[in-house]
Design a protein around this motif. Structure first.
Motif, short mmCIF file in Angstrom:
data_model
loop_
_atom_site.label_atom_id
_atom_site.label_comp_id
_atom_site.label_asym_id
_atom_site.label_seq_id
_atom_site.Cartn_x
_atom_site.Cartn_y
_atom_site.Cartn_z
N ASN A 113 -42.44 42.89 -11.55
CA ASN A 113 -41.29 43.49 -10.98
C ASN A 113 -40.39 42.37 -10.66
O ASN A 113 -39.10 42.75 -10.80
N ILE A 114 -40.71 41.19 -10.43
CA ILE A 114 -39.32 40.23 -10.03
C ILE A 114 -38.86 39.97 -11.40
O ILE A 114 -37.76 39.76 -11.56
N GLY A 164 -36.04 42.03 -12.38
CA GLY A 164 -34.92 41.86 -11.55
C GLY A 164 -34.85 42.65 -10.37
O GLY A 164 -33.94 42.93 -9.78
N LEU A 165 -36.04 43.23 -9.76
CA LEU A 165 -36.17 44.09 -8.78
C LEU A 165 -35.89 43.31 -7.69
O LEU A 165 -36.59 42.37 -7.27
N LYS A 166 -35.42 43.94 -6.52
CA LYS A 166 -35.22 43.39 -5.12
C LYS A 166 -36.52 43.84 -4.28
O LYS A 166 -37.34 44.63 -4.80
N ASP A 167 -36.98 43.12 -3.19
CA ASP A 167 -37.95 43.24 -2.42
C ASP A 167 -38.17 44.88 -1.98
O ASP A 167 -39.60 45.02 -2.24
N LYS A 168 -37.27 45.59 -1.56
CA LYS A 168 -37.33 46.91 -1.09
C LYS A 168 -37.94 47.86 -2.30
O LYS A 168 -38.48 48.58 -2.17
N GLU A 169 -37.23 47.53 -3.64
CA GLU A 169 -37.65 48.24 -4.76
C GLU A 169 -39.04 47.97 -5.32
O GLU A 169 -39.78 48.72 -5.64
N VAL A 198 -41.92 46.04 2.79
CA VAL A 198 -41.24 44.95 2.18
C VAL A 198 -41.83 43.53 2.97
O VAL A 198 -41.92 42.73 2.09
N ARG A 226 -42.89 40.44 0.80
CA ARG A 226 -42.36 39.02 1.06
C ARG A 226 -43.36 37.94 1.09
O ARG A 226 -43.37 36.92 0.90
N SER A 267 -37.52 29.51 -6.15
CA SER A 267 -36.70 30.65 -6.38
C SER A 267 -37.32 31.76 -7.37
O SER A 267 -38.40 31.15 -8.25
N ARG A 268 -36.62 32.88 -7.39
CA ARG A 268 -37.34 33.87 -8.38
C ARG A 268 -36.97 33.37 -9.82
O ARG A 268 -37.61 33.59 -10.72
#
Length: 115
Positions: free
Chosen positions: A49-50, A53-58, A67, A71, A85-86
């Protein structure tokens, strides 16, 4: 001479096709040797998922977890893989995939020599 050129071209195209199938199979199985331990399925899914490009909520929504759990997993991944970093995680992920692909292609080429 023309038949030799055609035979070489067919051989080359067959080799490229086999490499393409091999790469698709590696991507499909999503094997990961990034970890020193057997990775949890959720770790692999979070990395996937990272890389999208997805954010934590997604990510949390996709995996049906909170969430804060996402994290926590990301922090543990960063620590275990020694990244900050991501973008470093994504880079490491694709470097590892490239290494696996090249290794598999090398092994496939060795096997072709015996046929």
């Amino acid at each position: 001479m023309i038949s030799e050129m055609l035979a070489n071209q067919i051989s080359y195209e067959l080799h490229v096709y086999r490499e393409k199938l091999l790469i698709e199979e590696i991507i499909k199985t999503d094997r990961s040797s990034l970890f020193t331990r057997e990775p949890h399925n959720v770790d692999l899914r979070i990395i996937q998922n990272i890389t999208q490009g997805l954010k934590d909520k997604e990510i949390a929504d996709n995996l049906h977890i909170s969430v804060s759990t996402v994290r926590n997993h990301i922090n543990k991944l960063f620590e275990e893989l020694d990244v900050a970093s991501r973008s470093q995680l994504i880079s490491l992920h694709y470097e590892n995939k490239l290494h696996e692909i090249l290794h598999e292609v090398k092994m496939e080429n060795r096997n072709l020599k015996y046929f």
